[in-house]
Design a protein around this motif. Sequence first.
Motif, PDB file in Angstrom:
ATOM      1  N   VAL A 330      17.739  31.296  31.682  1.00 53.14           N
ATOM      2  CA  VAL A 330      18.112  30.346  30.627  1.00 53.14           C
ATOM      3  C   VAL A 330      19.047  29.243  31.110  1.00 53.14           C
ATOM      4  O   VAL A 330      19.182  28.215  30.442  1.00 53.14           O
ATOM      5  CB  VAL A 330      18.762  31.073  29.424  1.00 53.14           C
ATOM      6  CG1 VAL A 330      17.774  32.032  28.781  1.00 53.14           C
ATOM      7  CG2 VAL A 330      20.040  31.802  29.830  1.00 53.14           C
ATOM      8  N   GLY A 331      19.712  29.427  32.229  1.00 53.21           N
ATOM      9  CA  GLY A 331      20.634  28.417  32.729  1.00 53.21           C
ATOM     10  C   GLY A 331      21.913  28.346  31.902  1.00 53.21           C
ATOM     11  O   GLY A 331      22.292  29.294  31.215  1.00 53.21           O
ATOM     12  N   GLY A 332      22.578  27.203  31.969  1.00 55.20           N
ATOM     13  CA  GLY A 332      23.821  27.030  31.233  1.00 55.20           C
ATOM     14  C   GLY A 332      24.978  27.771  31.870  1.00 55.20           C
ATOM     15  O   GLY A 332      24.981  28.070  33.071  1.00 55.20           O
ATOM     16  N   ILE A 333      25.977  28.083  31.030  1.00 52.99           N
ATOM     17  CA  ILE A 333      27.200  28.737  31.482  1.00 52.99           C
ATOM     18  C   ILE A 333      27.356  30.050  30.713  1.00 52.99           C
ATOM     19  O   ILE A 333      27.051  30.127  29.524  1.00 52.99           O
ATOM     20  CB  ILE A 333      28.440  27.853  31.222  1.00 52.99           C
ATOM     21  CG1 ILE A 333      28.234  26.440  31.805  1.00 52.99           C
ATOM     22  CG2 ILE A 333      29.698  28.501  31.795  1.00 52.99           C
ATOM     23  CD1 ILE A 333      28.061  26.392  33.299  1.00 52.99           C
ATOM     24  N   ARG A 334      27.844  31.061  31.411  1.00 54.64           N
ATOM     25  CA  ARG A 334      28.128  32.350  30.770  1.00 54.64           C
ATOM     26  C   ARG A 334      29.429  32.902  31.337  1.00 54.64           C
ATOM     27  O   ARG A 334      29.545  33.116  32.539  1.00 54.64           O
ATOM     28  CB  ARG A 334      26.992  33.346  31.005  1.00 54.64           C
ATOM     29  CG  ARG A 334      27.319  34.752  30.526  1.00 54.64           C
ATOM     30  CD  ARG A 334      26.141  35.694  30.662  1.00 54.64           C
ATOM     31  NE  ARG A 334      25.633  35.783  32.013  1.00 54.64           N
ATOM     32  CZ  ARG A 334      24.592  36.546  32.376  1.00 54.64           C
ATOM     33  NH1 ARG A 334      23.953  37.255  31.463  1.00 54.64           N
ATOM     34  NH2 ARG A 334      24.187  36.577  33.635  1.00 54.64           N
ATOM     35  N   ALA A 335      30.377  33.136  30.450  1.00 48.37           N
ATOM     36  CA  ALA A 335      31.634  33.776  30.830  1.00 48.37           C
ATOM     37  C   ALA A 335      31.623  35.198  30.278  1.00 48.37           C
ATOM     38  O   ALA A 335      31.673  35.382  29.061  1.00 48.37           O
ATOM     39  CB  ALA A 335      32.825  33.003  30.283  1.00 48.37           C
ATOM     40  N   SER A 336      31.528  36.166  31.160  1.00 46.62           N
ATOM     41  CA  SER A 336      31.545  37.565  30.733  1.00 46.62           C
ATOM     42  C   SER A 336      32.984  38.060  30.775  1.00 46.62           C
ATOM     43  O   SER A 336      33.623  38.045  31.827  1.00 46.62           O
ATOM     44  CB  SER A 336      30.645  38.403  31.642  1.00 46.62           C
ATOM     45  OG  SER A 336      29.296  37.973  31.513  1.00 46.62           O
ATOM     46  N   ILE A 337      33.478  38.480  29.624  1.00 51.25           N
ATOM     47  CA  ILE A 337      34.907  38.798  29.472  1.00 51.25           C
ATOM     48  C   ILE A 337      35.048  40.244  28.987  1.00 51.25           C
ATOM     49  O   ILE A 337      35.592  40.507  27.921  1.00 51.25           O
ATOM     50  CB  ILE A 337      35.608  37.796  28.533  1.00 51.25           C
ATOM     51  CG1 ILE A 337      34.866  37.661  27.197  1.00 51.25           C
ATOM     52  CG2 ILE A 337      35.696  36.443  29.207  1.00 51.25           C
ATOM     53  CD1 ILE A 337      35.618  36.802  26.172  1.00 51.25           C
ATOM     54  N   TYR A 338      34.562  41.161  29.790  1.00 53.86           N
ATOM     55  CA  TYR A 338      34.579  42.578  29.439  1.00 53.86           C
ATOM     56  C   TYR A 338      36.006  43.119  29.342  1.00 53.86           C
ATOM     57  O   TYR A 338      36.981  42.398  29.588  1.00 53.86           O
ATOM     58  CB  TYR A 338      33.760  43.368  30.467  1.00 53.86           C
ATOM     59  CG  TYR A 338      32.319  42.913  30.570  1.00 53.86           C
ATOM     60  CD1 TYR A 338      31.485  42.944  29.458  1.00 53.86           C
ATOM     61  CD2 TYR A 338      31.798  42.444  31.773  1.00 53.86           C
ATOM     62  CE1 TYR A 338      30.163  42.527  29.551  1.00 53.86           C
ATOM     63  CE2 TYR A 338      30.477  42.029  31.873  1.00 53.86           C
ATOM     64  CZ  TYR A 338      29.658  42.068  30.759  1.00 53.86           C
ATOM     65  OH  TYR A 338      28.356  41.652  30.847  1.00 53.86           O
ATOM     66  N   ASN A 339      36.113  44.388  29.000  1.00 48.45           N
ATOM     67  CA  ASN A 339      37.422  44.993  28.739  1.00 48.45           C
ATOM     68  C   ASN A 339      38.465  44.695  29.816  1.00 48.45           C
ATOM     69  O   ASN A 339      39.633  44.470  29.516  1.00 48.45           O
ATOM     70  CB  ASN A 339      37.273  46.509  28.608  1.00 48.45           C
ATOM     71  CG  ASN A 339      36.623  46.925  27.309  1.00 48.45           C
ATOM     72  OD1 ASN A 339      36.429  46.126  26.401  1.00 48.45           O
ATOM     73  ND2 ASN A 339      36.279  48.203  27.207  1.00 48.45           N
ATOM     74  N   ALA A 340      38.047  44.732  31.070  1.00 51.46           N
ATOM     75  CA  ALA A 340      39.012  44.619  32.167  1.00 51.46           C
ATOM     76  C   ALA A 340      39.482  43.186  32.407  1.00 51.46           C
ATOM     77  O   ALA A 340      40.446  42.980  33.145  1.00 51.46           O
ATOM     78  CB  ALA A 340      38.415  45.191  33.456  1.00 51.46           C
ATOM     79  N   MET A 341      38.825  42.196  31.819  1.00 45.54           N
ATOM     80  CA  MET A 341      39.280  40.816  31.973  1.00 45.54           C
ATOM     81  C   MET A 341      40.578  40.624  31.193  1.00 45.54           C
ATOM     82  O   MET A 341      40.640  40.911  29.992  1.00 45.54           O
ATOM     83  CB  MET A 341      38.211  39.845  31.461  1.00 45.54           C
ATOM     84  CG  MET A 341      38.663  38.386  31.395  1.00 45.54           C
ATOM     85  SD  MET A 341      39.178  37.682  32.986  1.00 45.54           S
ATOM     86  CE  MET A 341      37.610  37.658  33.866  1.00 45.54           C
ATOM     87  N   ALA A 342      41.608  40.137  31.850  1.00 49.14           N
ATOM     88  CA  ALA A 342      42.899  39.917  31.198  1.00 49.14           C
ATOM     89  C   ALA A 342      42.890  38.604  30.427  1.00 49.14           C
ATOM     90  O   ALA A 342      42.099  37.698  30.711  1.00 49.14           O
ATOM     91  CB  ALA A 342      44.010  39.894  32.246  1.00 49.14           C
ATOM     92  N   GLN A 343      43.791  38.501  29.461  1.00 48.29           N
ATOM     93  CA  GLN A 343      43.958  37.256  28.707  1.00 48.29           C
ATOM     94  C   GLN A 343      44.240  36.088  29.647  1.00 48.29           C
ATOM     95  O   GLN A 343      43.791  34.955  29.410  1.00 48.29           O
ATOM     96  CB  GLN A 343      45.103  37.408  27.703  1.00 48.29           C
ATOM     97  CG  GLN A 343      45.382  36.176  26.866  1.00 48.29           C
ATOM     98  CD  GLN A 343      44.245  35.822  25.924  1.00 48.29           C
ATOM     99  OE1 GLN A 343      43.668  36.709  25.293  1.00 48.29           O
ATOM    100  NE2 GLN A 343      43.903  34.551  25.823  1.00 48.29           N
ATOM    101  N   GLU A 344      44.943  36.359  30.712  1.00 46.52           N
ATOM    102  CA  GLU A 344      45.271  35.322  31.702  1.00 46.52           C
ATOM    103  C   GLU A 344      44.024  34.638  32.236  1.00 46.52           C
ATOM    104  O   GLU A 344      44.000  33.416  32.448  1.00 46.52           O
ATOM    105  CB  GLU A 344      46.065  35.954  32.846  1.00 46.52           C
ATOM    106  CG  GLU A 344      46.409  35.014  33.980  1.00 46.52           C
ATOM    107  CD  GLU A 344      47.033  35.745  35.158  1.00 46.52           C
ATOM    108  OE1 GLU A 344      47.246  35.100  36.200  1.00 46.52           O
ATOM    109  OE2 GLU A 344      47.314  36.952  35.039  1.00 46.52           O
ATOM    110  N   GLY A 345      42.965  35.417  32.474  1.00 47.47           N
ATOM    111  CA  GLY A 345      41.723  34.839  32.981  1.00 47.47           C
ATOM    112  C   GLY A 345      41.080  33.899  31.972  1.00 47.47           C
ATOM    113  O   GLY A 345      40.577  32.824  32.329  1.00 47.47           O
TER     114      GLY A 345
END
Length: 361
Positions: A330-345
């Motif tokens: 599909v292209g485009g942008i995808r930000a995967s922000i699963y449980n372990a991703m901190a708010q800082e990221g």
Amino acid sequence: MSAIYNFNAGPAILPAPVLERAQHEMRDYQGRGMSILEMSHRSPEYETINAEAAERLKRLLDIGEEYHVLFLQGGASMQFAMLPLNALPPDTSADYILTGAWAEKAYEEALRVGRARAAASTADNSYRSVPSQADLALDPNAAYVHITSNETIQGVQWHAWPDVGDVPLVADMSSDILSRPLETQRFALIYAGAQKNLGPAGVTIVVIHDAFLRRTSPNLPVMLRYVTHVKNRSLYNTPPVFAVYMVNLVLAWIEEQGGLAAIEERNRRKAATLYQVIDASDSFYRGHAAPEHRSLMNVTFRLPDETLEKRFVAEATAQGMVGLAGHRSVGGIRASIYNAMAQEGCDALAAFMTDFMRRNG
């Protein structure tokens, strides 16, 4: 090491404390003088890990002995076939609700095994939403109803479960399991590849209700029967020992964060940080999912053209934000922000998005 924010869809980010403990125990597990990678799966040490992981998962899901927890191999893609092989008798059919690429794959595999129906689909709006209850054409005699709780490619998520009456409800929860409290009792079976929210690639979680288990077919190769793995506590053959060990550490980390209610609050804040930038961008960023069906795990969006999208990914990567390219289909942008991703990221990505729009809008 320099700071890297890992937005990959899977295998995905793992909690730093989990990786640090695994590193510490890699060469010498609990004074045994060898790695867990080298130990027999029949050893007391591994049997303890196996049992602990199952019990931790039950606690987090708030379920009792009526459910069985299995640690299998083959990923969710194996479950696309294993489920209908076990639970789709030749004299009936199963209902599949199609909300994206992974629901499609599950449905297509079921058609290879037996009879399956598309009870609803949002393909006509490019999978921007999940169907409403009124849109479901369910068969009250179906063997089960299958949903995909979160679509990683399209970035849509079920926020209210469908009412399927007395028909067993089954879900592929690979990309959002343990991201929020779950009414587990509504489900006859849940399966999930671990490599997004639970651990590394190589182990698949199956949670199955005893009543549903009793309905499964005995006329299958031994390794493909859910009953085999329940009777043997996931130890019928050599399991993915290290992957289950890592899952156990991740489950302990989730408990230390305050459980699923605390995890959900954290995930909602992270997702809101990114969706707010998208909504305030005056269509420079165009979210794929309808706002009421947006995923808390996979934030998908487009820019005005593909050239800008490639520049966005390249510049973000140069600033330590990796894995942001959308799925190749599909292209485009995808930000995967699963449980372990901190708010800082998410804060760092939101700041980058704002600056990129300022420079390119």
